[in-house]
Write a protein that holds these residues in place. Structure first.
Motif, PDB file in Angstrom:
ATOM      1  N   CYS A 106       0.860  -1.180   0.000  1.00 47.61           N
ATOM      2  CA  CYS A 106       0.000   0.000   0.000  1.00 47.61           C
ATOM      3  C   CYS A 106       0.901   1.236   0.000  1.00 47.61           C
ATOM      4  O   CYS A 106       1.821   1.333   0.812  1.00 47.61           O
ATOM      5  N   ALA A 107       0.643   2.168  -0.877  1.00 46.15           N
ATOM      6  CA  ALA A 107       1.475   3.367  -0.944  1.00 46.15           C
ATOM      7  C   ALA A 107       1.222   4.316   0.219  1.00 46.15           C
ATOM      8  O   ALA A 107       2.083   5.121   0.549  1.00 46.15           O
ATOM      9  N   ASP A 108       0.049   4.223   0.859  1.00 42.79           N
ATOM     10  CA  ASP A 108      -0.247   5.122   1.975  1.00 42.79           C
ATOM     11  C   ASP A 108       0.337   4.631   3.295  1.00 42.79           C
ATOM     12  O   ASP A 108       1.031   5.357   3.984  1.00 42.79           O
ATOM     13  N   CYS A 109       0.039   3.389   3.673  1.00 42.06           N
ATOM     14  CA  CYS A 109       0.487   2.901   4.984  1.00 42.06           C
ATOM     15  C   CYS A 109       1.639   1.903   4.886  1.00 42.06           C
ATOM     16  O   CYS A 109       2.149   1.463   5.904  1.00 42.06           O
ATOM     17  N   GLU A 110       2.044   1.555   3.681  1.00 44.91           N
ATOM     18  CA  GLU A 110       3.149   0.631   3.407  1.00 44.91           C
ATOM     19  C   GLU A 110       2.921  -0.772   3.945  1.00 44.91           C
ATOM     20  O   GLU A 110       3.862  -1.531   4.126  1.00 44.91           O
ATOM     21  N   ALA A 111       1.659  -1.151   4.182  1.00 44.71           N
ATOM     22  CA  ALA A 111       1.358  -2.527   4.588  1.00 44.71           C
ATOM     23  C   ALA A 111       1.528  -3.437   3.381  1.00 44.71           C
ATOM     24  O   ALA A 111       1.201  -3.076   2.254  1.00 44.71           O
ATOM     25  N   GLY A 112       2.042  -4.614   3.648  1.00 46.68           N
ATOM     26  CA  GLY A 112       2.209  -5.550   2.556  1.00 46.68           C
ATOM     27  C   GLY A 112       3.168  -6.654   2.936  1.00 46.68           C
ATOM     28  O   GLY A 112       3.560  -6.768   4.084  1.00 46.68           O
ATOM     29  N   PRO A 113       3.517  -7.454   1.986  1.00 42.38           N
ATOM     30  CA  PRO A 113       3.162  -7.272   0.586  1.00 42.38           C
ATOM     31  C   PRO A 113       1.739  -7.738   0.283  1.00 42.38           C
ATOM     32  O   PRO A 113       1.272  -8.725   0.827  1.00 42.38           O
TER      33      PRO A 113
END
Length: 135
Positions: A106-113
């Motif tokens: 996620c580009a907003d919260c950087e959760a991932g992959p």
């Protein structure tokens, strides 16, 4: 004289698993918007991706830096949204290269992959259905 033979029917789109059937239209595309599970940021608009089955190993869900490290185990995921053009995404980020793979976050919260992209295939981005929400 017999009537002309009908053309063979086109193959149906790849059938979704029972749990994901309400997410896939008759043409095999996503019916609903795809969102980040953590922050709700919109990743894909409806109709932007095609349902695909491919067995991929994704690292466990983490922040971007940890996902890029690829440590800490992971999950085999089989159902994905296949995106053919990176500009179809509304909001997605990429980790640094891990071998010849970049993971999608996620580009907003950087959760991932939330997905996977092989650098050898510039036109295939896979977003795991079980790693995203739908609206």
């Amino acid at each position: 004289m017999e009537p002309p033979a009908a053309p063979p029917p086109s193959p149906p789109p790849l059938a979704a698993a029972p749990g994901s059937a309400e997410l896939v239209c008759a043409q095999g595309r996503n019916l609903k918007a795809v969102l980040c599970q953590r922050c709700g940021s919109r990743v894909l608009l409806p109709g932007a991706a095609t349902f695909a089955r491919r067995e991929l190993l994704l690292p466990a869900m983490r922040k971007k830096a940890a996902a890029a490290a690829g440590s800490g185990g992971g999950d085999v995921v089989r159902e994905h949204w296949l995106v053919r053009d990176m500009f179809s995404f509304e909001n997605v980020g990429f980790t640094r290269d891990v071998g010849n793979v970049k993971f999608l976050v996620c580009a907003d919260c950087e959760a991932g992959p939330i997905g996977w992209h092989c650098l050898d295939d510039k036109d295939s981005f896979y977003v795991a259905l079980e790693r995203v929400a739908h609206e």
